[in-house]
Design a protein around this motif. Structure first.
Motif, PDB file in Angstrom:
ATOM      1  N   MET A 126      13.541 -33.990  22.083  1.00 46.39           N
ATOM      2  CA  MET A 126      12.420 -34.298  21.191  1.00 46.39           C
ATOM      3  C   MET A 126      12.467 -33.432  19.936  1.00 46.39           C
ATOM      4  O   MET A 126      12.239 -33.905  18.828  1.00 46.39           O
ATOM      5  CB  MET A 126      11.095 -34.128  21.934  1.00 46.39           C
ATOM      6  N   GLN A 160      13.158 -34.728  15.945  1.00 44.27           N
ATOM      7  CA  GLN A 160      12.204 -34.446  14.883  1.00 44.27           C
ATOM      8  C   GLN A 160      12.822 -33.605  13.769  1.00 44.27           C
ATOM      9  O   GLN A 160      12.574 -33.849  12.588  1.00 44.27           O
ATOM     10  CB  GLN A 160      10.959 -33.768  15.470  1.00 44.27           C
ATOM     11  N   ASP A 211      -0.428 -26.843  19.296  1.00 46.60           N
ATOM     12  CA  ASP A 211      -0.665 -27.948  18.360  1.00 46.60           C
ATOM     13  C   ASP A 211       0.602 -28.365  17.617  1.00 46.60           C
ATOM     14  O   ASP A 211       0.578 -29.254  16.772  1.00 46.60           O
ATOM     15  CB  ASP A 211      -1.778 -27.601  17.370  1.00 46.60           C
ATOM     16  N   GLY A 212       1.741 -27.732  17.938  1.00 49.44           N
ATOM     17  CA  GLY A 212       3.016 -28.109  17.339  1.00 49.44           C
ATOM     18  C   GLY A 212       3.356 -27.384  16.056  1.00 49.44           C
ATOM     19  O   GLY A 212       4.379 -27.662  15.441  1.00 49.44           O
ATOM     20  N   THR A 213       2.529 -26.437  15.636  1.00 47.30           N
ATOM     21  CA  THR A 213       2.831 -25.673  14.425  1.00 47.30           C
ATOM     22  C   THR A 213       3.550 -24.378  14.804  1.00 47.30           C
ATOM     23  O   THR A 213       3.435 -23.889  15.935  1.00 47.30           O
ATOM     24  CB  THR A 213       1.549 -25.336  13.631  1.00 47.30           C
ATOM     25  N   CYS A 218       9.275 -29.630   9.222  1.00 48.90           N
ATOM     26  CA  CYS A 218       9.018 -30.707  10.195  1.00 48.90           C
ATOM     27  C   CYS A 218       7.732 -30.512  10.988  1.00 48.90           C
ATOM     28  O   CYS A 218       7.321 -31.407  11.708  1.00 48.90           O
ATOM     29  CB  CYS A 218      10.182 -30.826  11.169  1.00 48.90           C
ATOM     30  N   GLN A 219       7.126 -29.367  10.883  1.00 46.89           N
ATOM     31  CA  GLN A 219       5.900 -29.157  11.639  1.00 46.89           C
ATOM     32  C   GLN A 219       4.739 -29.964  11.060  1.00 46.89           C
ATOM     33  O   GLN A 219       4.771 -30.289   9.879  1.00 46.89           O
ATOM     34  CB  GLN A 219       5.576 -27.667  11.718  1.00 46.89           C
ATOM     35  N   PRO A 220       3.790 -30.334  11.855  1.00 46.15           N
ATOM     36  CA  PRO A 220       3.663 -30.017  13.273  1.00 46.15           C
ATOM     37  C   PRO A 220       4.571 -30.909  14.110  1.00 46.15           C
ATOM     38  O   PRO A 220       4.759 -32.083  13.819  1.00 46.15           O
ATOM     39  CB  PRO A 220       2.196 -30.311  13.580  1.00 46.15           C
ATOM     40  N   TYR A 221       5.136 -30.322  15.154  1.00 46.92           N
ATOM     41  CA  TYR A 221       5.994 -31.064  16.065  1.00 46.92           C
ATOM     42  C   TYR A 221       5.131 -31.834  17.055  1.00 46.92           C
ATOM     43  O   TYR A 221       4.103 -31.339  17.505  1.00 46.92           O
ATOM     44  CB  TYR A 221       6.934 -30.103  16.807  1.00 46.92           C
ATOM     45  N   ASP A 222       5.558 -33.024  17.348  1.00 48.84           N
ATOM     46  CA  ASP A 222       4.833 -33.875  18.285  1.00 48.84           C
ATOM     47  C   ASP A 222       5.486 -33.712  19.656  1.00 48.84           C
ATOM     48  O   ASP A 222       6.437 -34.420  19.998  1.00 48.84           O
ATOM     49  CB  ASP A 222       4.894 -35.331  17.820  1.00 48.84           C
ATOM     50  N   LEU A 223       4.985 -32.749  20.410  1.00 52.29           N
ATOM     51  CA  LEU A 223       5.528 -32.428  21.724  1.00 52.29           C
ATOM     52  C   LEU A 223       4.389 -32.436  22.736  1.00 52.29           C
ATOM     53  O   LEU A 223       3.243 -32.213  22.364  1.00 52.29           O
ATOM     54  CB  LEU A 223       6.202 -31.056  21.694  1.00 52.29           C
ATOM     55  N   PRO A 224       4.671 -32.689  24.002  1.00 53.12           N
ATOM     56  CA  PRO A 224       3.617 -32.796  25.019  1.00 53.12           C
ATOM     57  C   PRO A 224       2.872 -31.472  25.247  1.00 53.12           C
ATOM     58  O   PRO A 224       3.422 -30.547  25.836  1.00 53.12           O
ATOM     59  CB  PRO A 224       4.359 -33.215  26.289  1.00 53.12           C
TER      60      PRO A 224
END
Length: 108
Positions: free
Chosen positions: A13, A17, A45-47, A77-83
């Motif tokens: 993932m 990204q 939050d993906g940051t 690329c942040q924020p990353y969309d991760l679970p």
């Protein structure tokens, strides 16, 4: 603790990204393809919690350009969309690491 499968999923993932943001102007590959390894910490939050660190710098004629480009990509690329639920299981993002290979303009 994350399973090997979950770790591989998260790496994939991240790679996908980062690949959208990573560009190395003028890199056509060749025998001396720069590879940069970065390490960073992320929030749920993906940051990014802080700027990425260079774990293993690139070498060769494009080293500086590859390193700067990889750093820009990880930050850009942040924020990353991760679970986010996986953060509760294991602070896996406290040690996110990616190697970026210039010839493919994507992390490996």
């Amino acid at each position: 603790v994350l399973s090997v499968r979950e770790q591989d999923l998260l790496r994939g993932m991240l790679r996908a990204q980062i690949a959208r943001c990573w560009r190395l102007p003028g890199a056509g590959g060749g025998t001396e393809t720069p590879i940069v390894t970065l390490r960073w910490r992320m929030r749920p939050d993906g940051t990014l919690e802080a700027d990425p660190r260079i774990e293993k710098p690139a070498s060769g004629p494009l080293a500086s350009l590859a390193t700067e480009s990889a750093l820009r990509a990880v930050k850009g690329c942040q924020p990353y969309d991760l679970p986010p639920d996986l953060y509760a299981a294991d602070p896996w993002a406290d040690a996110a690491t990616a190697s970026v290979e210039a010839s493919r303009a994507r992390p490996r």
